[in-house]
Motif scaffolding. Structure first.
Motif, PDB file in Angstrom:
ATOM      1  N   ALA A  16     -23.853  13.623   3.518  1.00  0.00           N
ATOM      2  CA  ALA A  16     -23.416  13.280   4.655  1.00  0.00           C
ATOM      3  C   ALA A  16     -22.351  11.750   4.486  1.00  0.00           C
ATOM      4  O   ALA A  16     -23.042  11.061   4.518  1.00  0.00           O
ATOM      5  N   LEU A  17     -21.160  12.139   4.242  1.00  0.00           N
ATOM      6  CA  LEU A  17     -20.233  10.857   3.776  1.00  0.00           C
ATOM      7  C   LEU A  17     -19.438  10.231   4.540  1.00  0.00           C
ATOM      8  O   LEU A  17     -18.343   9.675   4.674  1.00  0.00           O
ATOM      9  N   GLY A  18     -19.616  10.750   5.944  1.00  0.00           N
ATOM     10  CA  GLY A  18     -18.477  10.428   7.045  1.00  0.00           C
ATOM     11  C   GLY A  18     -18.443   8.979   7.356  1.00  0.00           C
ATOM     12  O   GLY A  18     -17.329   8.466   7.703  1.00  0.00           O
ATOM     13  N   MET A  19     -19.622   8.388   6.873  1.00  0.00           N
ATOM     14  CA  MET A  19     -19.640   6.900   7.147  1.00  0.00           C
ATOM     15  C   MET A  19     -18.792   6.196   6.025  1.00  0.00           C
ATOM     16  O   MET A  19     -18.505   4.824   6.327  1.00  0.00           O
ATOM     17  N   LEU A  20     -18.309   6.669   4.961  1.00  0.00           N
ATOM     18  CA  LEU A  20     -17.686   6.058   3.901  1.00  0.00           C
ATOM     19  C   LEU A  20     -16.441   5.545   4.280  1.00  0.00           C
ATOM     20  O   LEU A  20     -15.521   6.546   4.908  1.00  0.00           O
ATOM     21  N   THR A  21     -15.679   4.607   3.791  1.00  0.00           N
ATOM     22  CA  THR A  21     -14.306   4.137   3.976  1.00  0.00           C
ATOM     23  C   THR A  21     -13.320   5.362   3.617  1.00  0.00           C
ATOM     24  O   THR A  21     -12.294   5.529   4.324  1.00  0.00           O
ATOM     25  N   THR A  22     -13.802   5.708   2.195  1.00  0.00           N
ATOM     26  CA  THR A  22     -12.607   6.631   1.718  1.00  0.00           C
ATOM     27  C   THR A  22     -12.674   7.906   2.525  1.00  0.00           C
ATOM     28  O   THR A  22     -11.713   8.764   2.507  1.00  0.00           O
ATOM     29  N   GLU A  23     -13.532   8.207   3.522  1.00  0.00           N
ATOM     30  CA  GLU A  23     -13.511   9.474   4.288  1.00  0.00           C
ATOM     31  C   GLU A  23     -12.902   9.272   5.594  1.00  0.00           C
ATOM     32  O   GLU A  23     -13.066  10.186   6.412  1.00  0.00           O
ATOM     33  N   SER A  24     -12.721   7.893   5.941  1.00  0.00           N
ATOM     34  CA  SER A  24     -12.297   7.744   7.450  1.00  0.00           C
ATOM     35  C   SER A  24     -10.650   7.963   7.253  1.00  0.00           C
ATOM     36  O   SER A  24     -10.029   8.515   6.553  1.00  0.00           O
ATOM     37  N   PHE A  25     -10.106   7.768   8.427  1.00  0.00           N
ATOM     38  CA  PHE A  25      -8.674   8.188   8.939  1.00  0.00           C
ATOM     39  C   PHE A  25      -7.747   6.812   9.038  1.00  0.00           C
ATOM     40  O   PHE A  25      -8.124   5.771   9.688  1.00  0.00           O
ATOM     41  N   HIS A  26      -6.679   6.887   8.024  1.00  0.00           N
ATOM     42  CA  HIS A  26      -5.648   5.635   8.208  1.00  0.00           C
ATOM     43  C   HIS A  26      -5.017   5.513   9.433  1.00  0.00           C
ATOM     44  O   HIS A  26      -4.320   6.682   9.618  1.00  0.00           O
ATOM     45  N   PHE A  27      -4.837   4.396   9.938  1.00  0.00           N
ATOM     46  CA  PHE A  27      -4.062   4.402  11.195  1.00  0.00           C
ATOM     47  C   PHE A  27      -2.666   4.490  10.962  1.00  0.00           C
ATOM     48  O   PHE A  27      -1.871   5.186  11.736  1.00  0.00           O
ATOM     49  N   LEU A  28      -2.183   4.267   9.680  1.00  0.00           N
ATOM     50  CA  LEU A  28      -0.735   4.547   9.553  1.00  0.00           C
ATOM     51  C   LEU A  28      -0.147   5.996   9.394  1.00  0.00           C
ATOM     52  O   LEU A  28       0.751   6.325   9.579  1.00  0.00           O
ATOM     53  N   THR A  29      -1.042   6.704   9.197  1.00  0.00           N
ATOM     54  CA  THR A  29      -0.817   8.357   8.971  1.00  0.00           C
ATOM     55  C   THR A  29      -1.373   9.258   9.828  1.00  0.00           C
ATOM     56  O   THR A  29      -1.377  10.220   9.591  1.00  0.00           O
ATOM     57  N   GLU A  30      -1.908   8.766  10.990  1.00  0.00           N
ATOM     58  CA  GLU A  30      -2.138   9.651  12.169  1.00  0.00           C
ATOM     59  C   GLU A  30      -1.311  10.842  12.736  1.00  0.00           C
ATOM     60  O   GLU A  30      -1.756  11.861  12.729  1.00  0.00           O
ATOM     61  N   SER A  31       0.094  10.689  12.431  1.00  0.00           N
ATOM     62  CA  SER A  31       0.863  11.586  12.949  1.00  0.00           C
ATOM     63  C   SER A  31       1.546  12.265  11.641  1.00  0.00           C
ATOM     64  O   SER A  31       2.805  12.733  11.898  1.00  0.00           O
ATOM     65  N   LEU A  32       1.124  12.074  10.679  1.00  0.00           N
ATOM     66  CA  LEU A  32       1.766  12.207   9.224  1.00  0.00           C
ATOM     67  C   LEU A  32       2.346  13.808   9.410  1.00  0.00           C
ATOM     68  O   LEU A  32       3.587  14.023   8.886  1.00  0.00           O
ATOM     69  N   SER A  33       1.577  14.671   9.637  1.00  0.00           N
ATOM     70  CA  SER A  33       2.057  16.083   9.473  1.00  0.00           C
ATOM     71  C   SER A  33       3.125  16.603  10.508  1.00  0.00           C
ATOM     72  O   SER A  33       3.941  17.429  10.226  1.00  0.00           O
ATOM     73  N   THR A  34       3.315  15.830  11.430  1.00  0.00           N
ATOM     74  CA  THR A  34       4.451  16.073  12.605  1.00  0.00           C
ATOM     75  C   THR A  34       5.530  15.161  12.018  1.00  0.00           C
ATOM     76  O   THR A  34       6.692  15.699  12.071  1.00  0.00           O
ATOM     77  N   ILE A  35       5.105  13.750  11.556  1.00  0.00           N
ATOM     78  CA  ILE A  35       6.664  13.065  11.057  1.00  0.00           C
ATOM     79  C   ILE A  35       7.487  13.585   9.982  1.00  0.00           C
ATOM     80  O   ILE A  35       8.289  13.678   9.939  1.00  0.00           O
ATOM     81  N   VAL A  36       6.445  14.115   8.872  1.00  0.00           N
ATOM     82  CA  VAL A  36       7.261  14.720   7.744  1.00  0.00           C
ATOM     83  C   VAL A  36       8.187  15.880   8.015  1.00  0.00           C
ATOM     84  O   VAL A  36       9.172  16.158   7.447  1.00  0.00           O
ATOM     85  N   LYS A  37       7.772  16.590   9.106  1.00  0.00           N
ATOM     86  CA  LYS A  37       8.731  17.806   9.497  1.00  0.00           C
ATOM     87  C   LYS A  37      10.094  17.379  10.193  1.00  0.00           C
ATOM     88  O   LYS A  37      11.056  17.971  10.304  1.00  0.00           O
ATOM     89  N   GLU A  38       9.899  16.062  10.744  1.00  0.00           N
ATOM     90  CA  GLU A  38      10.794  15.672  11.407  1.00  0.00           C
ATOM     91  C   GLU A  38      11.887  14.460  10.954  1.00  0.00           C
ATOM     92  O   GLU A  38      13.021  14.481  11.033  1.00  0.00           O
TER      93      GLU A  38
END
Length: 498
Positions: A16-38
């Motif tokens: 259960a590695l959800g507490m690890l930094t490498t498993e967390s979500f980067h604030f800069l790329t929260e909307s990356l999947s939308t931005i790349v298409k636009e």
């Protein structure tokens, strides 16, 4: 309840590695999947910013990296060897450093290996990652001795295979092995197997925490970038003092960050368009840098749940593939790629064959261009080449050059890694292979990835105001894994609880 499910539920705390930094979500790329298409250019800028933050953070570890460099160079001068172990992305990193050393110094003093042997360059051998004994056996089979030093590289700091190699090296060599990882010690101490290595006074710790990944959990990106830089600087260079090392590191990072990342935009759009039109790509690259291209193209498979490279006996073609420029024989192509004879494993009792003959079925010679064209007439060739301080990309009617600040081989590999990581990640975003910056197409092929699938599903359920019991989710997950589908496992699991 299957024995595998029982094992997962019993041992989940260790995976259960959800507490690890490498498993967390980067604030800069929260909307990356939308931005790349636009706006592809904006998406490139965001990923370049995440890389910049990671590389700038690496400077704070300059003293520790220099100390590792001194230890490595002392071993080399005494006639000893440097062994580098890794798993998945760090395994490919390790083999890349070995290749660069062989090309540069023409001496077999660096021996790198990954979980599953060289076969795992193409296809991950998942049963190895969670097996300490396999790591110990591979290290010993390669002849690790008293005057050798081991660099054990694991992005998260919890890979059982790599931890096993560190413990074995500690007992064999007079030189303390290095444990190289990218999560804070306090996070890793909650994992029993990591804690044992962290607190072992006979093992040196090199913590390279640089923050979350651009795509959650995708440690093939920033984590392995900083680890490759650190290990490369330790193994390939020698500086007289910390001041000289600091100056060199600062210039190296500045030169990498001066790359024209925006120049990738037309190539991202072009390659994504070929895939959307049911086409495929065959990359071709010179042998001295080809392993970095192989790394990026093969890592797309587990990260985005794509079909991996096909063998020359199969009648389908993977989306991307690699061939070695000017090589027309499979065995010679592999030799050119690695700089040595392949080291595939011929152990009994493995889940499937991963020996030398099995590796050769992946023909990475130029012969595969015609073979893949026959499988899919819409195949296009993506050519990568170098001319002194210039890197050239071309595909169909599109071509461009990227100016490099230096021409040494290590820098070429690092520049190519940064460019291709951004390139492939944004192509997959256009194809809808992640949501926001979450790997919804994660392949639940081992205990760690199964836990990740459950965590990501929980995060998606929360946006719908739904809560679910983790044990019940695990039961459903194991049932879904037995029924393959083109729809991503995370979304399939989510749909079962909405």
């Amino acid at each position: 309840m299957s024995s595998t499910l029982e094992k997962f539920l019993e041992e989940r705390k260790e995976f259960a590695l959800g507490m690890l930094t490498t498993e967390s979500f980067h604030f800069l790329t929260e909307s990356l999947s939308t931005i790349v298409k636009e706006d592809t250019e904006e998406a490139i800028s965001l990923l370049a910013q995440v890389d910049r933050l990671a590389l700038e953070k690496l400077q704070s570890y300059e003293k520790e990296i220099f100390e590792m460099q001194k230890a490595c160079q002392k071993v080399l001068k005494s006639g000893g060897r440097i062994f580098i172990s890794g798993c998945g992305a760090t395994g490919r990193l390790a083999l890349s450093i070995e290749k660069i050393f062989l090309e540069t110094f023409k001496k077999p003093q660096v021996i790198s290996f990954m979980a599953g042997g060289d076969f795992a360059l193409i296809k991950s051998v998942e049963s190895f990652e969670d097996n300490k004994e396999y790591g110990i056996r591979q290290l010993k089979d390669l002849g690790f001795r008293e005057n050798d030093i081991l660099l054990g590289v694991t992005e998260g700091g919890e890979t059982t295979f790599v931890l096993g190699t560190l413990e074995a090296a500690r007992d064999i060599s007079q030189h303390k092995p290095y444990f190289i990882y990218c999560n804070p010690d306090e996070e890793l101490k909650s994992i029993e197997r990591s804690l044992a290595v962290l607190e072992d006074k006979k093992i040196k710790n090199l913590n390279l925490t640089v923050g979350p990944m651009a795509i959650s959990g995708s440690t093939r990106m920033q984590a392995t970038t900083v680890q490759m830089l650190a290990v490369g600087l330790g193994v390939l260079y020698e500086h007289t003092d910390l001041s000289e090392f600091k100056t060199y590191l600062e210039q190296m990072l500045s030169d990498l960050l001066d790359l024209n990342f925006s120049g990738l935009a037309p190539f991202i759009k072009k390659e994504a368009g070929i895939y959307q039109n049911s086409g495929i790509i065959t990359y071709t690259a010179p042998s001295d840098v080809a392993i970095s291209v192989l790394t990026d193209t093969t890592e797309r498979s587990p990260t985005f749940n794509l079909e991996g490279f096909e063998t020359d006996e199969q009648d389908y073609a993977s989306l991307s593939f690699l061939t070695i420029s000017h090589e027309t024989d499979s065995e010679q192509a592999w030799q050119a790629l690695l700089g040595r004879e392949p080291r595939a494993l011929e152990w009994s009792g493995l889940p499937y064959p991963i020996g030398p003959d099995d590796l050769m079925k992946f023909d990475i010679s130029e012969n595969s261009v015609a073979r893949r064209k026959a499988l899919n007439p819409k195949m296009e060739v993506f050519k990568i080449s170098f001319e002194q301080n210039t890197m050239n990309f071309s595909i169909k009617d599109l071509s461009s050059s990227f100016d490099l600040a230096r021409s040494d081989l290590f820098f070429k590999h690092m520049a190519l890694k940064l460019l291709l990581n951004i390139h492939s990640t944004l192509i997959m975003g256009i194809l809808g292979r992640y949501e926001g910056n979450m790997m919804t197409y994660v392949r639940a092929s081992n205990l760690k990835l199964m836990d990740r699938a459950i965590r990501y599903t929980n995060k998606l359920l929360q946006t719908h105001g739904v809560s679910a019991d983790d044990t019940q989710m695990a039961k459903v997950l194991f049932e879904l894994v037995e029924r393959p589908s083109e729809k991503p496992i995370v979304l399939r699991l989510r749909d079962k609880f909405i």
